[in-house]
Write an enzyme that holds these catalytic residues in place. Structure first.
Site, PDB file in Angstrom:
ATOM      1  N   GLY A  37       0.600  -1.110  -0.076  1.00 17.43           N
ATOM      2  CA  GLY A  37      -0.089   0.057   0.049  1.00 17.43           C
ATOM      3  C   GLY A  37       0.995   1.300   0.082  1.00 17.43           C
ATOM      4  O   GLY A  37       0.407   2.338   0.343  1.00 17.43           O
ATOM      5  N   PHE A  39       2.732   2.527   1.971  1.00 16.07           N
ATOM      6  CA  PHE A  39       2.805   3.417   3.134  1.00 16.07           C
ATOM      7  C   PHE A  39       4.346   3.359   3.582  1.00 16.07           C
ATOM      8  O   PHE A  39       4.602   4.004   4.705  1.00 16.07           O
ATOM      9  CB  PHE A  39       1.696   3.127   3.902  1.00 16.07           C
ATOM     10  CG  PHE A  39       1.752   1.720   4.682  1.00 16.07           C
ATOM     11  CD1 PHE A  39       0.882   0.821   3.943  1.00 16.07           C
ATOM     12  CD2 PHE A  39       2.746   1.368   5.543  1.00 16.07           C
ATOM     13  CE1 PHE A  39       0.868  -0.679   4.145  1.00 16.07           C
ATOM     14  CE2 PHE A  39       2.615  -0.231   5.769  1.00 16.07           C
ATOM     15  CZ  PHE A  39       1.645  -0.851   5.143  1.00 16.07           C
ATOM     16  N   GLY A  40       4.989   2.546   3.214  1.00 14.72           N
ATOM     17  CA  GLY A  40       6.579   2.353   3.786  1.00 14.72           C
ATOM     18  C   GLY A  40       7.417   2.201   2.407  1.00 14.72           C
ATOM     19  O   GLY A  40       7.219   2.249   1.531  1.00 14.72           O
ATOM     20  N   LYS A  61      13.698  -0.114   7.308  1.00 16.18           N
ATOM     21  CA  LYS A  61      12.599   0.028   6.843  1.00 16.18           C
ATOM     22  C   LYS A  61      11.790   0.940   7.509  1.00 16.18           C
ATOM     23  O   LYS A  61      11.913   0.924   8.802  1.00 16.18           O
ATOM     24  CB  LYS A  61      11.845  -1.202   7.071  1.00 16.18           C
ATOM     25  CG  LYS A  61      10.369  -1.422   6.517  1.00 16.18           C
ATOM     26  CD  LYS A  61       9.745  -2.647   6.843  1.00 16.18           C
ATOM     27  CE  LYS A  61       9.719  -3.398   5.628  1.00 16.18           C
ATOM     28  NZ  LYS A  61       8.596  -4.856   5.912  1.00 16.18           N
ATOM     29  N   ASP A 153       3.162 -13.671   2.877  1.00 14.85           N
ATOM     30  CA  ASP A 153       3.782 -12.843   1.706  1.00 14.85           C
ATOM     31  C   ASP A 153       4.886 -13.438   1.238  1.00 14.85           C
ATOM     32  O   ASP A 153       5.898 -12.777   0.797  1.00 14.85           O
ATOM     33  CB  ASP A 153       3.972 -11.331   2.027  1.00 14.85           C
ATOM     34  CG  ASP A 153       4.217 -10.403   0.776  1.00 14.85           C
ATOM     35  OD1 ASP A 153       4.642  -9.450   0.988  1.00 14.85           O
ATOM     36  OD2 ASP A 153       3.771 -11.019  -0.337  1.00 14.85           O
TER      37      ASP A 153
HETATM   38  C1  LIG Z   1       6.954  -0.549   5.045  1.00 15.27           C
HETATM   39  C2  LIG Z   1       6.485  -1.330   4.206  1.00 15.27           C
HETATM   40  C3  LIG Z   1       7.165  -2.284   3.368  1.00 15.27           C
HETATM   41  C4  LIG Z   1       8.126  -1.475   2.112  1.00 15.27           C
HETATM   42  C5  LIG Z   1       8.680  -2.165   1.257  1.00 15.27           C
HETATM   43  F1  LIG Z   1       9.432  -1.370   0.265  1.00 15.27           F
HETATM   44  C6  LIG Z   1       8.724  -3.600   1.206  1.00 15.27           C
HETATM   45  C7  LIG Z   1       9.253  -4.293  -0.042  1.00 15.27           C
HETATM   46  N1  LIG Z   1      10.717  -4.264   0.345  1.00 15.27           N
HETATM   47  C8  LIG Z   1      11.119  -5.384   1.211  1.00 15.27           C
HETATM   48  C9  LIG Z   1      12.503  -5.478   1.320  1.00 15.27           C
HETATM   49  C10 LIG Z   1      13.269  -5.755   0.343  1.00 15.27           C
HETATM   50  C11 LIG Z   1      12.958  -7.149  -0.491  1.00 15.27           C
HETATM   51  C12 LIG Z   1      13.264  -8.302   0.436  1.00 15.27           C
HETATM   52  N2  LIG Z   1      13.432  -9.200   1.105  1.00 15.27           N
HETATM   53  N3  LIG Z   1      14.851  -5.796   0.364  1.00 15.27           N
HETATM   54  C13 LIG Z   1      15.402  -6.141   1.735  1.00 15.27           C
HETATM   55  C14 LIG Z   1      16.775  -5.783   1.372  1.00 15.27           C
HETATM   56  C15 LIG Z   1      18.112  -5.988   2.388  1.00 15.27           C
HETATM   57  N4  LIG Z   1      17.817  -6.211   3.480  1.00 15.27           N
HETATM   58  O1  LIG Z   1      19.239  -5.965   1.712  1.00 15.27           O
HETATM   59  C16 LIG Z   1      17.021  -5.604  -0.068  1.00 15.27           C
HETATM   60  N5  LIG Z   1      18.408  -5.659  -0.541  1.00 15.27           N
HETATM   61  C17 LIG Z   1      18.348  -5.144  -2.037  1.00 15.27           C
HETATM   62  O2  LIG Z   1      17.242  -4.695  -2.642  1.00 15.27           O
HETATM   63  O3  LIG Z   1      19.432  -5.133  -2.432  1.00 15.27           O
HETATM   64  C18 LIG Z   1      19.892  -4.607  -3.677  1.00 15.27           C
HETATM   65  N6  LIG Z   1      15.848  -5.641  -0.465  1.00 15.27           N
HETATM   66  C19 LIG Z   1      13.022  -4.716  -0.759  1.00 15.27           C
HETATM   67  F2  LIG Z   1      13.185  -3.495  -0.285  1.00 15.27           F
HETATM   68  C20 LIG Z   1      11.610  -4.544  -1.008  1.00 15.27           C
HETATM   69  C21 LIG Z   1       8.008  -4.395   2.207  1.00 15.27           C
HETATM   70  C22 LIG Z   1       7.327  -3.620   3.244  1.00 15.27           C
HETATM   71  O4  LIG Z   1       6.449  -4.314   4.063  1.00 15.27           O
END
Ligand SMILES: C=Cc1cc(F)c(CN2CC[C@](CC#N)(n3cc(C(N)=O)c(NC(=O)OC)n3)[C@H](F)C2)cc1O
Length: 306
Positions: A37, A39-40, A61, A153
């Protein structure tokens, strides 16, 4: 260039006494929060308490709106108690002055998720390697279930790559606890749900069981075996197979198709074992109680990989 100049000037004016946690936003890591959504966000930041650039890169996050803080606080209380090789490491929390706007700090895995990694490295990843990733996801999920959590998810976009031999479950944004011997979680919030990864009971009754995560694992296994090919992503395959909506709700059409026994067609090169695991007899059984569990999946993949 301007972003880099800004980053350099921020570093030059940085005072570690005032701000031990230095958020040099290198870039946003998220897919624009498609499934959450919007929101994050998740940002790549520099944690540099000494202020001498010897800090480390971390994934942070945070929320764009205050009213979702309970979701993030729940996610923090979940991830801080999870310790497993196939689960992303929790590093801590921080917040802005005054304690508002809490942030979750996790280890940063620069290779990103399988959704980016597999298409980029397809030529040097064989099917055995793909099944090693599948095994590790099941090991992480089996541990999560043993702690009485339902992920809700599970998808390739949320599986991070540490290196070519190790993947981790990287996000717990929709994870719920089912303590007190409850066997399912009743979905209440109307969030943008990743319906193409959802089992029939989630779509029809909004009930989430551990077995619902097994269904989502089947969809994730399909993604992995197709090297996360964007042209054949679950949403694309569904829309190609069922046709674009003629006014009818996509979710209604998806439920109708699943009820009539439609399942995503497996990639041509899919090994027989995976074809069987992603069938109505195993991960994609209509009834949650008839689905294989993660323990059995681990044994299947371990046997195949020996
Ligand atoms: C607040 C709500 C919210 C916002 C969002 F954007 C997401 C979606 N997000 C999840 C974290 C994510 C994918 C995974 N697993 N990721 C973590 C790392 C890391 N720890 O290194 C990383 N690294 C990376 O892309 O390196 C090039 N990607 C990627 F950010 C998508 C989920 C949400 O609930």
């Amino acid at each position: 260039i301007s972003k880099l100049a800004d980053l350099i000037s921020q570093c030059m004016n940085y005072d570690p006494k005032k701000r031990p946690f230095f958020r040099a936003i290198v870039r946003e890591l998220d897919e624009k929060g498609i499934y959450h959504g919007n929101f994050g966000m998740v940002e790549l930041c520099l944690y540099d308490p000494k202020g001498d650039q010897t800090g480390e890169l971390v994934a942070v996050k945070s929320l764009k709106t205050e009213n979702e803080s309970s979701n993030l606080r729940r996610e923090i209380s979940t991830i801080r108690n999870l310790y497993h090789e196939n689960i992303v490491k929790y590093k801590g929390i921080c917040n802005d002055e005054g304690g508002a706007n809490i942030k979750l700090i996790m280890e940063y895995l620069p290779a990103g998720s399988l959704k980016e990694y597999l298409p980029r490295n397809k030529s040097n990843i064989d099917q055995k390697r793909l099944l090693l990733y599948a095994l590790q996801i099941c090991q992480g999920m089996e541990y999560l279930g043993s702690q009485n959590y339902i992920h809700r998810d599970l998808a390739a976009r949320n599986i991070l790559v540490e290196n070519e031999s190790l993947v981790k479950i990287g996000d717990f944004g929709l994870t719920k606890s089912i303590k007190d011997d409850k066997e399912y979680y009743k979905v209440t919030e109307e969030q943008d749900s990743p319906v193409y990864w959802y089992a029939p009971e989630c779509l029809i009754n909004r009930k989430f069981y551990k077995a619902s995560d097994v269904w989502s694992f089947g969809v994730t296994l399909y993604e992995i075996m197709s090297y996360c090919d964007r042209e054949n992503s679950p949403p694309q395959v569904f829309l190609k197979s069922i046709g674009r909506s003629h006014g009818q709700m996509t979710m209604t059409r998806l439920v109708d198709a699943l009820e009539k026994g439609w399942r995503m067609p497996r990639p041509d090169s899919c090994p027989e074992m995976v074809r069987y695991l992603t069938s109505e007899k195993q991960c994609w059984s209509h009834a949650p109680e008839n689905r294989v569990d993660f323990n059995s999946l681990i044994k299947e993949f371990e046997f195949f990989l020996t």
